[in-house]
Structure formats: C-alpha cells, structure tokens
Write a protein that holds these residues in place. Sequence first.
Motif, PDB file in Angstrom:
ATOM      1  N   ASN A 389       0.811  -1.223   0.000  1.00 17.69           N
ATOM      2  CA  ASN A 389       0.000   0.000   0.000  1.00 17.69           C
ATOM      3  C   ASN A 389       0.840   1.266   0.000  1.00 17.69           C
ATOM      4  N   GLY A 390       2.127   1.186   0.368  1.00 15.77           N
ATOM      5  CA  GLY A 390       3.017   2.330   0.225  1.00 15.77           C
ATOM      6  C   GLY A 390       2.714   3.504   1.128  1.00 15.77           C
ATOM      7  N   SER A 391       1.901   3.357   2.149  1.00 18.69           N
ATOM      8  CA  SER A 391       1.597   4.465   3.053  1.00 18.69           C
ATOM      9  C   SER A 391       2.829   4.813   3.885  1.00 18.69           C
ATOM     10  N   ALA A 426       1.313  12.435   7.062  1.00 20.45           N
ATOM     11  CA  ALA A 426       0.949  11.065   6.700  1.00 20.45           C
ATOM     12  C   ALA A 426       0.449  11.035   5.265  1.00 20.45           C
ATOM     13  N   GLU A 427       0.968  10.088   4.483  1.00 19.62           N
ATOM     14  CA  GLU A 427       0.491   9.881   3.122  1.00 19.62           C
ATOM     15  C   GLU A 427      -0.052   8.470   3.025  1.00 19.62           C
ATOM     16  N   PHE A 428      -1.295   8.352   2.581  1.00 17.62           N
ATOM     17  CA  PHE A 428      -1.929   7.033   2.548  1.00 17.62           C
ATOM     18  C   PHE A 428      -2.846   6.936   1.341  1.00 17.62           C
ATOM     19  N   SER A 432      -6.931   2.335  -5.186  1.00 19.35           N
ATOM     20  CA  SER A 432      -5.961   2.459  -6.266  1.00 19.35           C
ATOM     21  C   SER A 432      -6.135   3.756  -7.037  1.00 19.35           C
ATOM     22  N   LYS A 433      -7.264   4.457  -6.820  1.00 22.91           N
ATOM     23  CA  LYS A 433      -7.530   5.692  -7.548  1.00 22.91           C
ATOM     24  C   LYS A 433      -7.475   6.942  -6.682  1.00 22.91           C
ATOM     25  N   LEU A 434      -7.393   6.787  -5.376  1.00 20.13           N
ATOM     26  CA  LEU A 434      -7.480   7.939  -4.484  1.00 20.13           C
ATOM     27  C   LEU A 434      -6.379   7.888  -3.431  1.00 20.13           C
ATOM     28  N   ALA A 435      -5.612   8.973  -3.357  1.00 28.81           N
ATOM     29  CA  ALA A 435      -4.545   9.092  -2.364  1.00 28.81           C
ATOM     30  C   ALA A 435      -4.700  10.410  -1.619  1.00 28.81           C
ATOM     31  N   ALA A 436      -4.191  10.446  -0.393  1.00 24.84           N
ATOM     32  CA  ALA A 436      -4.312  11.651   0.432  1.00 24.84           C
ATOM     33  C   ALA A 436      -3.036  11.858   1.238  1.00 24.84           C
ATOM     34  N   ARG A 437      -2.758  13.109   1.540  1.00 22.77           N
ATOM     35  CA  ARG A 437      -1.645  13.461   2.410  1.00 22.77           C
ATOM     36  C   ARG A 437      -2.105  14.572   3.342  1.00 22.77           C
ATOM     37  N   PHE A 438      -1.931  14.350   4.622  1.00 18.13           N
ATOM     38  CA  PHE A 438      -2.311  15.353   5.610  1.00 18.13           C
ATOM     39  C   PHE A 438      -1.104  15.670   6.472  1.00 18.13           C
TER      40      PHE A 438
END
Length: 721
Positions: A389-391, A426-428, A432-438
């Motif tokens: 998942n590469g988080s 945090a990047e998670f 497979s189409k949606l990523a987020a970084r806070f």
Amino acid sequence: MKKLFTLFLILSGLSALAQTSISGKITDQKGEPLPFANISLEGTYDGASADLEGNFTFSSDETGPQMLSVTMIGFIPYQKKVELNGEAILLDVKLEESINSLNAVVVTAGMFEASDEKKMVMMKPMDIVTTAGAGADITSVMQLLPGANRVGEQEGLFVRGGSAQETKTVIDGIIVQNPFFSSTPDVPQRGRFNPFMFKGTAFSTGGYSAQYGQALSSVLLLNTMDKQGENSNFNVGLNMAGVNASYTHKGWLTASAGYNNVAPFFGLTKTNLDFETIPQGFGGSLTINENFKNSSLKVYSTYTDGRSGINLPSYDEENSTYLFSNRNTNSFTNASYRSSWADGKWVMMAGASYSNNQDKLKIDQLAADRFDERSQGRLVFSRLFGKENGSTFTFGGEFHDITLSNIYNGYKLKIDDQYSSLFAEAEFYLSSKLAARFGLRGENSTVIQKSNMAPRLSLAYKAGKYAQFSFAAGRFYQNPEKEYLYLDKTLDFENADHAILNYQVIKNGKTFRTEVFYKKYNHLVSENVGHFDPNPYRFPSGELSNSGYGYAQGFDLFFRDETSIDNGDFWVTYSFLNTKRKFRNYPVEAVPHFATKHNFSVVYKQFIDAITTNVGATFTHTSGRPIYNFNDTFTAPEETKAFQNLSLMASHVRQFGNSFLVFYATLDNVLGRKNIFGYRYSADGRERYEVKPLMYRTFFFGLNWTLGELNGRSREAELDF
C-alpha cells in the motif's frame, strides 16, 4: 531526450569499470516500460535507473551470489538472486502494481518535480544548462515555468503574486540563507549553485509539504547528487567571465576553485550602467559524498569573495550619480546524513548547516555593513507501512539560530532569532484511484515571541490510465521582513491560505498540465505613512502593524513534448494572474509593482547527432507591470511596456581519447528590444529614470574540458556519439 541524457552522462562521468555487465528491461504486467525504476545489488553501491524505454545497464566488480533488487514507487519490489562470474547477465523484469500506483496517483498539486523518485519528471540538470536565455542558472529556468513572474531588476523567484522574500531555497531539507550572490540595486544576481550539484529540482507553486515553512508562496527544493561510481576526473572551464577548475577523487571527494572577472564580457558589449569597479572575485568549494551500508553522508562547503562598484543615477542634480560599492564574503557549509533500517521500513534524515555572509558597503560617502549568520539543524524520520500500500508517516523538527544586522551612518540595527518547528505528515492510499496526504506544522520564533500551527492537505484522484486530478490546500506562515523587525519586534507572523486544483496527463513523452489557484494573504505588514514613496530600497517609516491583506488568483497551462521531434524537446507555458494587496507603504489595495498579469514562454531544444551539437531557442513575453509615482493615489497607474526576449544557445562536444571538450555560446535578446523594468525617482519625486537591463543584447561563450576515466556508461556514450 536520449542525446541530452547521454551528454549528461559524459559530463558526470558515471559508473566504474567492472567485471560483470547486468542489463535488461523493466515493464509492468501489461508490458509497458517503467522509466526511472531503480535497479541495485543489495549491500553494494552498484546499480542503475531505467531509461525512458525501461532499459537499464550497469557493471559490477562483485563476485559470487548476489541479490538484485528492482524498486519503483507504486510497484511491489522485485528481488532475484544472480550469480556474478564475469559473464553478461540479461534480465526482463515485470513489476506488479501496488495500490498506490504512481502511474495513477501522485500527491503533488502545486509542484513541478524533477527527481529520480517521481515519474512526473519535469526538470533535470541538463534541462537547465541547455535552456537558452537562462545562463545555466537554476532560478532563471524556473522563471520559465508556470506560476513564476519574470522580474528583471531583482534576483529571486516571484511566484503567483508573491515577492521574492516569499520564496525559500532548500538544499537537502536545509534552508539556504543566501542562495544568490550579494544584491546590488537594479542589478539582478545569479544563484550561487551549479545545476549539476543536484539530482532533482522541485519548484513549488504553492500548497507545499508540512516539512517546510517560512515561505508564504513557494519553496525551491534542491536535492544533491548521490555518489556516482568510483572514478576520478579533472575539469577546467574558461569563459568570458572567468576561469574555474575542479578535481574529483574516486567519486567521493571533489575540490574546486575559480576566479571571475567580467571585464572581457563587458568589453564586448556596451553596458547601460557605469561600473566604477568591474565585478570580480574568487572562491572555492569542497564536496564529500560517501556511501556506507544502508547509509550515506554528504557534505558541501563553499567560500566566495567578491567586489564591485557602480555609479547609480541620483537625479538630485542633472547627470549626478552616487557610488554603490560592495565587498562581499560568504561561507556556507551543508551536511546531510541518511540511514535506513528494518529492511527499509524506517528512514532517518539528519542535516545541519552554517552560513555567514558579510557585505562591506559604501553608499555615496557613507560606509555601511550588512551581516547575517544562520546555524540550523534538522532531524526527520519516515516509516513505510507495507510494501503493497506504500503508506508513509513522516515526522521531525528543525532549529535555527539566526543573526541579522545592518550598520548605516553610525546606526546599528540587529535581530537575534531562535526559530524552531515540529511537523508530522501522513500519506496514505484509500484505493488504487485515491490518495491523500495530511500534514501539520508548528513554529515558534523568539524574535517576535509568537507561535503558530499550520495544517496542510493534498488529495489525488486517478482520472484515467495517464491522467489525474490533484488538490492541495493549507496555511503558510512567515516572519515579517527584517527591515520591519529591526524597528518593531511586536509584529506577528504574516500568513497566506492556499487552494490549488490541478489536472495533469503524461503519455508517450508528452505532458499537459493545467492548474487553477486562489491565495489569500492575511496579517501583512503595513506602514501608516502620509505619502507613497516608490523607492524599493527605502527604509520603512511610520507606524507598523499587521493590518495588511491581499489575494492572488489565476490559472497556469503547461505543455511539453519530448518525443514528436527526433532528438527534439519543446515546452510552452502560460500563466494568468489577478492579484491585489495592501502592504508595505501602499495606501490602498493595489496590484503589487512586481506582478504581471500575463506570462508566456516557449522553449525549444534540438540535438544534431551528426555534429554532436545541441541548439536551442527561448522566447518570453511578459505583460506590463504597474508604475506607481511619487505621492501616487493608485487610481489610474501607468504600466511598463511588455517585456519580450528571444535568446539562442548552442553547445558542441568533442572527444579526444579520455577527455571531452564542450564549447558553448549564447546570444540573449537577439532582436535587441529595449526592455525596461520600471522607474526610479529623485528625492522630491520630480525626476525619474528608466530601470534598464544591464545590457540590451549580450553574447557569451566559453569552453569546458574534462579529463577522466572512461568506463561503463562513458563508453556507451562514446559509441552513441
């Protein structure tokens, strides 16, 4: 472009001659090539990155059984045991996508990246040195990208309505106190750093990571080169502005020295300014770059000593001038250490730097000094959660001890600041189409005795196999400019809120990118004065407060094509900016004097294989900037005429045994257009004069000679030429 990349390999002298050759191709499960995948032998320094077609090759002097590893962000790592016995090894590797497929989602709204860790490569060192009109200067090339305004009389990056003070330069995570040579009124200075120092350049147009701060508009992130091979070489350069030489020993130690004097350059073309002392100086640098098992160390240290003197118009009397002379000394040391453990799941990055800059000025008959000093330390940890998942979770902090002082006409002004920050990000990947970084960043500054807390958010959504939407938002803080802090240390942080929406398509060597943005300024420093003085070098007067405000909004377009023309590369950029602000001594909200509504540029490069020559052309058009006169009411400001410039360049490579000669020449402002950047006024405001470029048209040429070991990729380059 293959040929430009080849030239880069020649100049860099990569890889060491080895006993076993390992080559192959990296693709995904559908057979599509994966450019820039990383291939390495575990526990060694041997490896390579795949090219645009997914092909790779490298050599190793290791023997016996070894573990070969192939990694790329967005794909599950691949490992294979290989036997090194001197016989060539050929591999075809298919990587399996993980949930955070970089082909689909990259959380980088507001960022133009050029690192070997991202697939969305925009700028490489060779891009910078082969761009006509930029003079191999990093910042000058960044001004040709969307979001940047071209301001010809001052150094720095002006991004989306922001001043040069709102952009910070960062090397390996460390803020650079003096990224440009010492400032002279109306004469823009070059950046201090060679583009070939850096493996990646990321230019932020806003909405940048929580790992960085103290910049209301933008950060320019520069990541230094990793150690490349074990070879040694000697390099000498000679041009119309000076001579320099460097020696690299076994890939880990580089020493350089140089002397510059622009008299030959000025002797060829008449200048628009009257120099009392021709700019000249000397300097040197020392670089250490060493790899250890699961860790690496980089140290860069430099010293420069320069002087210049210029007679500037005063207009107090007809044809009157005053002398502005400067003797500048600058030292800068930057060190970074990187280590990983737990099979790469944990990474630690530590950095420290020290800079010292002193200007001995003479302004008319008065002596003056400018001095600044910065010591800083930085520690960052990153934790990778799962190979599929590469988080990641990143956290750390930094501390700066800063001293600034000015002495003029017997008055001494001084600032001491201990600036500190903590941050976490945090990047998670939600699918497979949606990523987020806070991210969240907290800062404290002792000079104003204030603290802040700044949230940052980025989202990315896959819109197709080659396309994605990205969104970034956040709050960004910055200390008031030093001239204000000299007078009032009760001021608060200035801040800006960013919102950016981005759409990007990368396919078959073509990139299309468009971005819309909105930026709101709050708590800008404002002067309560009875009249407007347009002199940008004036010292503040009147009561100070954080009552200023403003906004910037607009959109950018960017298109680049590296494949349609054989050995050709071109890009087109356009930016539209609508901005106003009330700040400094502006009596009302108005367009800043450094902002331009329309910015357009076209860059074209062509490598001519038959004669091993690269040629290029750049055309820029920038709409007029507002002119505010002495005691102006800002109701109907004038505008300068549009800035236009056509520049040409050419470089030619010749090989003689183990040495390479590179001849280069540039012609700036081919059409001789008489651009101006605004006006300066007499003390009573009755007279004014144009701010002109140093020269209307310039011609520059030089050569670079490299003598070193021929090996591995250098031999491939020789055959390619």
